[in-house]
Design an enzyme around this catalytic site. Structure first.
Site, short mmCIF file in Angstrom:
data_model
loop_
_atom_site.label_atom_id
_atom_site.label_comp_id
_atom_site.label_asym_id
_atom_site.label_seq_id
_atom_site.Cartn_x
_atom_site.Cartn_y
_atom_site.Cartn_z
N LYS A 110 30.24 55.42 76.61
CA LYS A 110 29.15 55.90 77.46
C LYS A 110 29.10 57.43 77.45
CE LYS A 110 28.63 51.82 80.29
NZ LYS A 110 29.04 51.07 81.46
N LYS A 189 24.57 48.18 69.35
CA LYS A 189 24.54 47.15 70.39
C LYS A 189 23.36 47.37 71.32
CE LYS A 189 26.28 47.08 74.66
NZ LYS A 189 26.40 46.25 75.86
N LYS A 192 21.07 48.53 78.03
CA LYS A 192 20.18 49.27 78.92
C LYS A 192 20.50 50.75 78.89
CE LYS A 192 20.90 45.61 82.02
NZ LYS A 192 22.14 45.55 82.77
P1 ADP Z 1 23.87 46.62 79.44
O1 ADP Z 1 24.89 46.95 78.38
O2 ADP Z 1 22.52 46.48 78.89
O3 ADP Z 1 23.95 47.56 80.64
P2 ADP Z 1 25.33 44.82 81.08
O4 ADP Z 1 26.48 45.73 80.83
O5 ADP Z 1 24.80 44.75 82.47
O6 ADP Z 1 24.22 45.21 80.02
O7 ADP Z 1 25.70 43.38 80.57
C1 ADP Z 1 25.45 42.17 81.24
C2 ADP Z 1 25.99 41.06 80.37
O8 ADP Z 1 25.26 41.01 79.14
C3 ADP Z 1 27.46 41.28 79.96
O9 ADP Z 1 28.10 40.03 79.94
C4 ADP Z 1 27.36 41.84 78.59
O10 ADP Z 1 28.50 41.58 77.79
C5 ADP Z 1 26.14 41.13 78.04
N1 ADP Z 1 25.51 41.96 77.01
C6 ADP Z 1 24.94 43.18 77.19
N2 ADP Z 1 24.44 43.65 76.03
C7 ADP Z 1 24.72 42.71 75.09
C8 ADP Z 1 24.45 42.60 73.69
N3 ADP Z 1 23.81 43.56 73.03
N4 ADP Z 1 24.87 41.48 73.04
C9 ADP Z 1 25.51 40.49 73.71
N5 ADP Z 1 25.79 40.53 75.02
C10 ADP Z 1 25.40 41.62 75.71
#
Ligand code: ADP
Ligand code: TRP
Length: 327
Positions: A110, A189, A192
């Site tokens: 991050k 990846k 958000k």
């Molecule tokens: P972001 O990375 O978009 O902020 P979160 O951290 O809130 O998303 O993730 C919520 C759930 O979605 C977690 O279990 C995370 O591992 C899964 N997740 C987020 N991005 C991905 C991705 N690109 N591929 C697979 N799973 C994901």
């Protein structure tokens, strides 16, 4: 079996969230005592805008309900409705070596992406461990990026039990989906925090814009074969399309020199998103209206979750030599 997971309300939910996490969450609510929550305390590490946090929290709740979360089967709540989780976080932090958090890659990633560091961002995995351990979770369905955090939760459970000579905290295991690392429009990846997402409830122009932003190479299909395996648009298309349709498009990439190009793949992705998420989108809109069942569901979930949390915290307080919590 206690199943638990959380999602941050830090932006619109996207295909990575769905295929990495949400789809498994919905399937698993049939198989055990599922607890799912909206990780609003975690969102505070990066989001400092009260109206937006409130709105996004409602949107995440509406998303889960629209997609089929059944409050009669799963306990669904806001993380911040169970403030006891901070008590456990503190107790865990006091048995956590600095190196454990210093090795956490999501913090480093991050920062590398330009997010301003704060102490909350650094100690985030300890709060996440408390989220998991406070409900005695056995199974934590997540995407690949969260695996290290669950391993940290395993370590902290063992450290706490060892430090106080008890067996209070249960070791959690992670569960990955078939697509645990969904690529974003830039091939990294999808996340958000990286601004490279395709939100699955986007519609019309916004959906088109998100899908058209998928980066592809500049090969000319009239002159050379295209490579489905290295193609980001193909990877996103493959999340939805059945095997026959995937095989057909892969063959056109490789052999059809009249193939018009990646625009075809993108157009199909838009259709597939509309087909798959269109009906849920309508329910999502209705759930966001005042007077929908959304607030009642979260309140009932919080009551149940808080009871379980308090029991664990009481046992941890006792193990550590702190007095019982005043009620
Ligand atoms: P972001 O990375 O978009 O902020 P979160 O951290 O809130 O998303 O993730 C919520 C759930 O979605 C977690 O279990 C995370 O591992 C899964 N997740 C987020 N991005 C991905 C991705 N690109 N591929 C697979 N799973 C994901
Ligand atoms: N950190 C997770 C994410 O960004 C969200 C989360 C918070 C979580 N607490 C959790 C996930 C506990 C699983 C279990 O995706």
């Amino acid at each position: 079996m206690r199943i638990l997971s959380g999602v941050q309300p830090s932006g619109e939910l996207h295909l990575g969230n769905y295929f990495g996490a949400i789809q498994q969450h919905l399937a698993l609510q049939e198989q055990g005592d599922a607890f799912y929550f909206i990780a609003d305390y975690h969102a505070l590490t990066t989001l400092h805008d009260a109206p937006r946090l409130r709105q996004l929290t409602r949107e995440v709740a509406a998303t889960y309900l629209a997609l089929g979360l059944d409050p009669a089967k799963a306990t669904f709540f806001r993380q911040s409705d169970v403030p006891e989780v901070h008590e456990l976080t503190w107790m865990l932090e006091c048995v956590t070596g600095m190196g454990v958090l210093q090795r956490a890659t999501s913090y480093k990633d991050k920062i590398a992406r330009g997010i301003k560091p704060n102490v909350g961002l650094f100690t985030y995995p300890a709060l996440m461990a408390a989220d998991i351990l406070i409900y005695g979770s056995n199974l934590v369905p997540v995407g690949q990026d969260q695996v290290q955090h669950i391993e940290i939760a395993q370590d902290l459970a063992a450290s706490f039990n060892h430090a106080f000579g008890v067996e209070v905290l249960v070791r959690p295991e992670f569960r990955l989906s078939a697509t645990p690392k969904v690529p974003g429009v830039d091939g990294q990846k999808m996340s958000k925090s990286y601004g490279n997402t395709i939100p699955f409830f986007a519609r019309g122009k916004a959906l088109k814009r998100a899908v058209n932003a998928i980066v592809t190479d500049s090969k000319d299909p009239k002159r050379e074969a295209l490579d489905p395996d290295g193609c980001n648009a193909f990877a996103i298309f493959a999340l939805f399309a059945d095997e026959a349709e995937q095989a057909e498009l892969a063959q056109r990439y490789r052999e059809d020199r009249t193939f018009p190009g990646y625009g075809v793949t993108k157009k199909r992705i838009i259709e597939l998103i509309d087909e798959r998420f269109g009906p849920a989108r309508e329910r999502f809109d209705a759930l966001l209206q005042p007077g929908s069942e959304l607030d009642d569901v979260l309140l009932a979930g919080a009551r149940r979750a808080r009871e379980v949390a308090r029991e664990t915290v009481d046992r941890c307080r006792e193990a550590a030599g702190l007095g019982p919590m005043l009620r």
